[in-house]
Structure formats: structure tokens, C-alpha cells
Design a protein around this motif. Structure first.
Motif, PDB file in Angstrom:
ATOM      1  N   GLU A 175     107.466  64.043  13.120  1.00  0.00           N
ATOM      2  CA  GLU A 175     108.876  64.199  12.737  1.00  0.00           C
ATOM      3  C   GLU A 175     109.782  64.213  13.969  1.00  0.00           C
ATOM      4  N   ILE A 176     109.304  64.837  15.037  1.00  0.00           N
ATOM      5  CA  ILE A 176     110.054  64.818  16.303  1.00  0.00           C
ATOM      6  C   ILE A 176     110.097  63.399  16.857  1.00  0.00           C
ATOM      7  N   MET A 204     104.354  57.142  16.667  1.00  0.00           N
ATOM      8  CA  MET A 204     103.188  57.916  16.287  1.00  0.00           C
ATOM      9  C   MET A 204     103.126  59.184  17.125  1.00  0.00           C
ATOM     10  N   ALA A 205     102.298  60.111  16.693  1.00  0.00           N
ATOM     11  CA  ALA A 205     102.131  61.376  17.390  1.00  0.00           C
ATOM     12  C   ALA A 205     100.725  61.886  17.107  1.00  0.00           C
ATOM     13  N   ASN A 253     112.953  63.714   7.024  1.00  0.00           N
ATOM     14  CA  ASN A 253     113.123  62.274   6.891  1.00  0.00           C
ATOM     15  C   ASN A 253     112.320  61.779   5.698  1.00  0.00           C
ATOM     16  N   ASN A 254     112.546  60.545   5.328  1.00  0.00           N
ATOM     17  CA  ASN A 254     111.827  59.969   4.194  1.00  0.00           C
ATOM     18  C   ASN A 254     110.849  58.891   4.625  1.00  0.00           C
ATOM     19  N   TYR A 255     110.561  58.802   5.915  1.00  0.00           N
ATOM     20  CA  TYR A 255     109.609  57.811   6.388  1.00  0.00           C
ATOM     21  C   TYR A 255     108.188  58.261   6.062  1.00  0.00           C
ATOM     22  N   ALA A 284      99.153  60.847  13.659  1.00  0.00           N
ATOM     23  CA  ALA A 284     100.163  60.639  12.621  1.00  0.00           C
ATOM     24  C   ALA A 284     100.954  59.387  12.977  1.00  0.00           C
ATOM     25  N   GLU A 285     100.839  58.356  12.151  1.00  0.00           N
ATOM     26  CA  GLU A 285     101.535  57.096  12.377  1.00  0.00           C
ATOM     27  C   GLU A 285     102.681  56.935  11.388  1.00  0.00           C
TER      28      GLU A 285
END
Length: 69
Positions: free
Chosen positions: A42-43, A28-29, A2-4, A19-20
Motif C-alpha cells: 500500500e505504501i 511490488m513489496a 486503494n482499490n488496486y 506483494a505484487e
């Protein structure tokens, strides 16, 4: 892929990397390593988009890295 934009930082409180994804509200993760946090983010992005589509929510266009003046 992705490009986010994903912002990763260490959280002493959580004892893990966070990771936001600023462009996707609440997305977030975390992970024990920087790499793990990014993979989990990414998931989370994929799941965020799937959920948004299923409830008819608008999905922001990925802008990539945010630019600040």
C-alpha cells in the motif's frame, strides 16, 4: 485505502511474502508476514502514484480484482 489488486505469495528464494500490484508496472513489496507485505504494498502504491504524477506518467484506473474467463 486503494482499490488496486494486490497479489501476495510466499517466496522461498526471498524467505518472505511478496506483494505484487499487477496494474502498476513494477510495483511490488515484501514483508515477513502476509499483513506486513500488504501494508508495504500500500505504501509502494502511494509512492508509485506520486512518482508517476511528478514525471507526468499516466496512472491506470484501479479495476480492483481482475476477472479471468
Amino acid at each position: 485505502m486503494n482499490n488496486y489488486e494486490i497479489i501476495v505469495y510466499w517466496s522461498t528464494e526471498d524467505n518472505s511474502f511478496i506483494a505484487e500490484v499487477p496494474e502498476l508496472a513494477g510495483c511490488m513489496a515484501d514483508g515477513q508476514t502476509h499483513v506486513e507485505a500488504v501494508k508495504n504494498a500500500e505504501i509502494a502504491i502511494e509512492e508509485w502514484i506520486e512518482t508517476a504524477q511528478s514525471i507526468g506518467r499516466a496512472i491506470p484506473e484501479a479495476r480492483g480484482k481482475l476477472v479471468y474467463a
